[in-house]
Design a protein around this motif. Sequence first.
Motif, PDB file in Angstrom:
ATOM      1  N   LEU A 194       0.719  -0.951  -0.160  1.00 58.30           N
ATOM      2  CA  LEU A 194      -0.402  -0.088   0.413  1.00 58.30           C
ATOM      3  C   LEU A 194       0.567   1.306  -0.025  1.00 58.30           C
ATOM      4  N   SER A 195       0.848   2.447  -0.518  1.00 54.91           N
ATOM      5  CA  SER A 195       1.708   3.049  -0.596  1.00 54.91           C
ATOM      6  C   SER A 195       0.557   4.200   0.629  1.00 54.91           C
ATOM      7  N   LEU A 196       1.150   5.563   1.187  1.00 49.67           N
ATOM      8  CA  LEU A 196       1.217   5.830   2.307  1.00 49.67           C
ATOM      9  C   LEU A 196      -0.366   6.650   2.200  1.00 49.67           C
ATOM     10  N   ALA A 197      -0.192   6.913   1.581  1.00 49.50           N
ATOM     11  CA  ALA A 197      -2.197   8.072   1.057  1.00 49.50           C
ATOM     12  C   ALA A 197      -3.371   6.739   0.446  1.00 49.50           C
ATOM     13  N   ASP A 198      -3.208   5.522   0.267  1.00 43.93           N
ATOM     14  CA  ASP A 198      -4.315   4.525  -0.172  1.00 43.93           C
ATOM     15  C   ASP A 198      -4.403   3.858   1.738  1.00 43.93           C
ATOM     16  N   PHE A 199      -3.351   3.576   2.392  1.00 49.86           N
ATOM     17  CA  PHE A 199      -3.402   2.648   3.830  1.00 49.86           C
ATOM     18  C   PHE A 199      -3.433   4.269   4.505  1.00 49.86           C
ATOM     19  N   LYS A 200      -3.265   5.356   4.585  1.00 47.07           N
ATOM     20  CA  LYS A 200      -4.710   6.119   5.263  1.00 47.07           C
ATOM     21  C   LYS A 200      -5.610   6.613   4.954  1.00 47.07           C
ATOM     22  N   LEU A 201      -6.300   5.869   2.955  1.00 52.52           N
ATOM     23  CA  LEU A 201      -7.749   6.004   3.324  1.00 52.52           C
ATOM     24  C   LEU A 201      -7.581   4.775   4.060  1.00 52.52           C
ATOM     25  N   PHE A 202      -7.612   3.697   4.052  1.00 51.21           N
ATOM     26  CA  PHE A 202      -8.121   1.960   4.727  1.00 51.21           C
ATOM     27  C   PHE A 202      -8.557   2.403   5.957  1.00 51.21           C
ATOM     28  N   ARG A 203      -7.095   2.543   6.882  1.00 49.93           N
ATOM     29  CA  ARG A 203      -6.950   3.293   7.777  1.00 49.93           C
ATOM     30  C   ARG A 203      -8.256   4.510   9.020  1.00 49.93           C
ATOM     31  N   ASP A 204      -8.724   5.271   7.939  1.00 44.74           N
ATOM     32  CA  ASP A 204      -9.810   6.414   8.114  1.00 44.74           C
ATOM     33  C   ASP A 204     -10.677   5.266   8.219  1.00 44.74           C
TER      34      ASP A 204
END
Length: 291
Positions: free
Chosen positions: A6-16
């Motif tokens: 996961l890119s950091l941006a995509d990680f943050k989307l799923f994390r949120d």
Amino acid sequence: MLNDKLSLADFKLFRDLIKKHSGIFLSEAKQNFLTIRLNYRMETCKLSTFKEYYYYLKYDPKGNEEMQNLIDAVSVNETYFFRDSNQLNIFKSHILPRIMSIKSSQGERQLKVWSAACSTGEEAYSIAMIISDIVSRAPARWDVEIIATDISTSALVSARRGIYDDYALRETKLSYLNKYFEQAGPGKYCVKSEIKQMINFGHINLVDNLSTRKITNMDCIFCRNVIIYLDMESRRRLIENMYRSLNQNDGYLLLGQAETLREIESPLHPLHFDGTVVYQKQTSNELLEVA
């Protein structure tokens, strides 16, 4: 086939998205962990990219059902019977006798305990066995209500079955094993029905105010190894919910051994037992005196 990390941006989307639906907060150190879990769920759903899966979760009619599957996948369910035995000994030797003594003096004979993050059931059954031992020796009959909840539906399925292997029972005394379990195959043991009947299992999100409002007047709440997975906002909300659910007279909250309320403003009063902290709801009554 395993997707790229996961890119950091995509990680943050799923994390949120996960945090919004469960309260679970995944730090950036969990990026690899989440990548593996997402790939597992994507393969099951026959989706090939993180973007497809994200949109499936958000907009597909079956997205809510799959969101629960993802929450199950990222939930940490490792536990065993009589975990953190020092806390359970404090419950058995100090807290439970104190609660029963106060209630007896008031003509009450009901105990209400909540295993708030029961996972696959080991904690709730351990509590039930301890209470069963104590009330069986009491001079009068007691009504016992144990509520056990978790955010993982798959964990709750296992909890209701009540069948465990030797590893889950590795800290269980032989006296408990002989008294409260039946053989269920080679290396398998089933909790006896008399203990199962003491517990009501249910699905709940502990940071959701509406869900927790249904649970009231708890004499003792076990909410162990939960807040370490939450951000500060969710921690505050969870503790507010626990406080509201506790009995107005001498309700007790037990967190995990590594957890503390130092950074959270709370009217719960810390009690120290030889390296272990228990939190008590402050009332006009005297606080539990520690021997």
